[in-house]
Motif scaffolding. Sequence first.
Motif: not given
Length: 392
Positions: A298-323
């Motif tokens: 559960a922990a291993g697979w759940a981690l990437q949901v908030p991680q991806q959300q954080r990356l999309l917020a950090l690289r506004d307008g350029n999130g695909t490269v961060a993902l």
Amino acid sequence: MRRIRLLMLGAFTLGLDAYVMAGLLPVVAGDLGTTVSVAGQMVTVFTLAYAVSAPLVAGLMSGLRPRVLLLASLGVFTLGNALTAVSPTVTVLLASRAVAGAGAGVYSALATAAASALAAEKRQGRALALVMGGMSAGTVLGVPLGVLIAERTGWRATLWLVTGLGVIALAGLAVRLPQIPAEPQVPLRARFGALTDRRVASVVGVSFLAAVASLGLYTYLAPVLAATGGVRADATAPHLWAWGIGGVLGSAVAGPLLDRTGKATALVTAVMAGLVLAEGALPPLGAVAFPALVLWGAAGWALQVPQQQRLLALRDGNGTVALALNNSALYLGSAAGSALGGLALAGGLPARTLPWVAAGVAALGLVLHLLTGARRRRADVPAGDPARSCTW
């Protein structure tokens, strides 16, 4: 959500293809007249192509519409699997796995970004969780099915199954996937600025360490169970299912929880702490480690949901490269964890100690997450804010 479920089907196919090949190595080696070690390089080739293609293509082909690139990448992935199914030689096999891996890496990053873009503002967590749930379900449900089909009708039939699922997902997305808002035009140099962005690097670094600890240890679950609980190699299936079911549950719960709270950073903290606890509990629990395995998955697979959300917020307008960088880190972490675990066992490290080593790596990831979060909070405090001078 129907369109996002089609993206989920593509992710399910990726999860199946990425993990089922490891279970088919002896059969593939026998059919092509080679050794298991040589056949095993098809996993290495797939992983490296996946890791390299994701950020490279996301940056270089930024001018294309996301829908076009997403369909093209899924088409390349499907073609690669069809070529694998008809491979007459090891050379063709390795080349086809590289093609499939390249398509998979690009599709994975684009599908995540597309799911976020298509979802309503307060349902993005659920959308991201659906895509990650597809990956975990492909591993949990698809891999045993693929191995069973290979045992009954040959390994090529399993690859035709993967190809067929890819065709279905591709056809559905071609008909139902709308145009996705394109990211604003950004110079190539600025796009690859994600590589040197410390905020992105810290998030990706945590993902890498978590993958080393979680996916790397998963490779050696059978010898670990044998050493800690006397579980025979042919009796590990229930334990594998426990880990997999935990993964599906973690992916399913993380999205709604993230939408409800909006606290992605806090969720990462809790998930990483859960990973440390679960892996550290494996040796003492031994054969009855089912609760720890569920929590680990559960922990291993759940981690990437908030991680991806954080990356999309950090690289506004350029999130695909961060993902894409994050997805590369996951596969490189998995490969590094598997390689280091193998070297440790070959060097004489007892198998029962591997979970503690993995827990230590996960703890390192947790520390990195906490330190970078604290540094970011300090950087966000204005210079004249009294909070800067507060010592408690």
